[in-house]
Design an enzyme around this catalytic site. Structure first.
Site, PDB file in Angstrom:
ATOM      1  N   HIS A 124       0.871  -1.185   0.000  1.00  0.00           N
ATOM      2  CA  HIS A 124       0.000   0.000   0.000  1.00  0.00           C
ATOM      3  C   HIS A 124       0.910   1.237   0.000  1.00  0.00           C
ATOM      4  CE1 HIS A 124      -2.752   2.928   1.915  1.00  0.00           C
ATOM      5  NE2 HIS A 124      -3.749   2.125   1.638  1.00  0.00           N
ATOM      6  N   GLN A 204      -4.715  -5.120   6.933  1.00  0.00           N
ATOM      7  CA  GLN A 204      -5.721  -6.016   6.348  1.00  0.00           C
ATOM      8  C   GLN A 204      -5.770  -7.387   7.008  1.00  0.00           C
ATOM      9  OE1 GLN A 204      -8.004  -5.105   4.458  1.00  0.00           O
ATOM     10  NE2 GLN A 204      -7.228  -3.198   3.613  1.00  0.00           N
ATOM     11  N   LYS A 227     -10.301  -0.180  10.612  1.00  0.00           N
ATOM     12  CA  LYS A 227     -10.467  -1.382   9.792  1.00  0.00           C
ATOM     13  C   LYS A 227     -10.743  -2.614  10.654  1.00  0.00           C
ATOM     14  CE  LYS A 227      -7.898   0.290   5.822  1.00  0.00           C
ATOM     15  NZ  LYS A 227      -6.784   0.134   4.891  1.00  0.00           N
ATOM     16  N   CYS A 365      -4.830   2.592  -3.547  1.00  0.00           N
ATOM     17  CA  CYS A 365      -3.606   3.070  -2.878  1.00  0.00           C
ATOM     18  C   CYS A 365      -2.440   2.116  -3.088  1.00  0.00           C
ATOM     19  CB  CYS A 365      -3.816   3.305  -1.386  1.00  0.00           C
ATOM     20  SG  CYS A 365      -5.008   4.572  -1.023  1.00  0.00           S
TER      21      CYS A 365
HETATM   22  C1  PLP Z   1      -5.754   0.881   4.711  1.00  0.00           C
HETATM   23  C2  PLP Z   1      -4.364   0.391   4.607  1.00  0.00           C
HETATM   24  C3  PLP Z   1      -3.294   1.181   5.027  1.00  0.00           C
HETATM   25  C4  PLP Z   1      -3.471   2.584   5.526  1.00  0.00           C
HETATM   26  O1  PLP Z   1      -4.275   2.648   6.649  1.00  0.00           O
HETATM   27  P1  PLP Z   1      -4.740   4.083   7.217  1.00  0.00           P
HETATM   28  O2  PLP Z   1      -5.832   3.736   8.161  1.00  0.00           O
HETATM   29  O3  PLP Z   1      -5.216   4.873   6.034  1.00  0.00           O
HETATM   30  O4  PLP Z   1      -3.553   4.705   7.862  1.00  0.00           O
HETATM   31  C5  PLP Z   1      -2.030   0.648   4.935  1.00  0.00           C
HETATM   32  N1  PLP Z   1      -1.814  -0.580   4.481  1.00  0.00           N
HETATM   33  C6  PLP Z   1      -2.799  -1.386   4.066  1.00  0.00           C
HETATM   34  C7  PLP Z   1      -2.492  -2.766   3.576  1.00  0.00           C
HETATM   35  C8  PLP Z   1      -4.111  -0.921   4.099  1.00  0.00           C
HETATM   36  O5  PLP Z   1      -5.106  -1.690   3.673  1.00  0.00           O
END
Ligand code: PLP
Length: 407
Positions: A124, A204, A227, A365
């Site tokens: 990411h 994730q 998340k 991203c």
């Molecule tokens: C969402 C995500 C991030 C970033 O997380 P934030 O909550 O935006 O800081 C980093 N790595 C992975 C694999 C992600 O899915």
């Protein structure tokens, strides 16, 4: 192990799931972007602001002490959840992004020009850009481990990249595009034979499979509250004590100090050394509430259930003509990126939205990964513990209808 028994009961814990979008029941398949929140998390935040709001670690008064105790108890809950050895190894941050920036920034102070940082093709932006920024500043080199056709990391290539200049391996646990679950234990075992620390991006993974940072033997592990059914604006950095002690502080300010004069400041001990400013104690406690909520359901159970959803959705999608699933690793988490014929991912996302289905479209991203696959983006569905096979059936019906219009 008992399976998740009452999925309908779980669904009633999430108020938003009974919402309608354009008059259609919401089918929320964008959980890799953020998860919905159970009522206990929402209630906890209201309760804290209503009855316990104070600045922590500062006041002698009763409310401040309640807030401090709640924040420190949340730290212990996080430590227990990921099986950290000690609560002082848990640093609260704003999220995965801030956690990685903290490590990259502080760790680079221990590096010299021409030292190398190893990342992977499936990272990411959060696990690319902070390293690029410090590499630029310190004259470090970034090395990238490629993936194979299925979306698995090339461990043979990783091994070849390591040398005496390698100072860090930063790798995601689960790819947010491909769904690949990376073999972290193998990676840390390999890295540690050469005394190289490993940072794992757990954004994730932590909500979808049991994580034991000691068993994985990771040196740093990071994730975001939002998340994992918690609030936005709170996240976690886990680091082994030995590493956190070695790193210089990140931001300066209140809380992270031991003694301040205009001439010189000495810094607070772990974990406070890395928590400058007023901590988000409402966020930390609400995150702990979310962790307790899913611990009660059971991470093993959640992983089994979401894998069933993954297998079922994959099978149903593969039956659709011109369907291409991007990411077919043997071990996957509940994330499916796909492309249908020449239909643009954005059009699919727009049409599905009108049917109440929330999916993600674009580069997720992870632009370098998407471009290396020769694409501009994908459509992506991603599951959480409250999704059902019935929702997948509905989704397939809507998807087939959208395809018939767009073709
Ligand atoms: C969402 C995500 C991030 C970033 O997380 P934030 O909550 O935006 O800081 C980093 N790595 C992975 C694999 C992600 O899915």
């Amino acid at each position: 192990m008992t399976p998740i028994v009452d999925i309908e009961k779980i669904r009633t814990d999430f108020p938003i799931l009974s919402d309608q979008i354009f008059g259609k029941p919401l089918i929320y398949f964008d959980n890799a972007a953020t998860t919905q929140k159970p009522r206990c998390v929402l209630d906890k935040m209201t309760e804290l602001y209503t009855t316990q709001n104070a600045n922590i670690h500062r006041g002698v008064h009763h409310l401040s002490q309640l807030a401090t105790a709640a924040h420190e108890s949340a730290r212990q809950t996080v430590a227990d959840f990921i099986h950290a050895n000690d609560a002082k190894e848990i640093i609260f941050t704003r999220g995965t992004t801030e956690s990685i920036n903290l490590v990259a920034s502080c760790f680079s102070e221990l590096c010299q020009a021409d030292d190398e940082i190893v990342i992977t093709q499936m990272e990411h932006h959060s696990n690319i850009v902070p390293w690029q920024m410090v590499a630029e500043r310190k004259g470090l080199k970034l090395r990238v481990v490629p993936i194979d056709k299925k979306g698995d990391l090339r461990l043979d290539e990783l091994e070849k990249l390591l040398n005496e200049r390698t100072k860090m391996i930063a790798v995601t646990h689960v790819s947010n595009v491909l769904g690949t679950v990376n073999p972290i234990k193998k990676i840390t075992a390999l890295a540690h034979t050469q005394n190289i620390p490993v940072l794992v991006d757990g954004a994730q993974s932590v909500a979808h499979l049991p994580v034991d940072v000691q068993d994985l033997d990771v040196d740093f592990y990071v994730f975001s509250g939002h998340k994992i059914y918690g609030p936005t604006g709170i996240g976690v950095l886990y680091g082994k004590t030995a590493w956190l002690d070695k790193l210089p502080p990140y931001q300066g300010g209140g809380e992270m100090i031991e003694n301040v004069t205009f001439e010189k400041t000495t810094f607070n001990k772990l974990p406070y050394k890395f928590e400058a400013g007023t901590p988000d104690f409402i966020g930390s406690v609400a995150l702990a509430t979310a962790l307790d909520y899913i611990s009660n359901i059971g991470l093993e159970q959640i992983a089994v259930y979401e894998n069933e959803l993954l297998a079922y959705a994959t099978e149903r999608m593969q039956a659709i003509p011109n369907m291409k699933i991007i990411g077919t690793a043997a071990t996957k988490s509940g994330i499916i990126s796909f492309q249908v014929g020449n239909i643009h991912h954005y059009d699919l996302g727009m049409f599905l939205d009108k049917t109440g289905v929330a999916i993600r479209t674009g580069h997720h991203c992870a632009q370098p990964l998407i471009e290396s696959l020769g694409m501009t983006g994908t459509a992506r569905i991603s599951f959480a513990l409250y999704n059902t096979k019935a929702e997948i059936d509905q989704f397939i019906e809507h998807l087939e209808h959208c395809i018939s219009i767009l073709n």
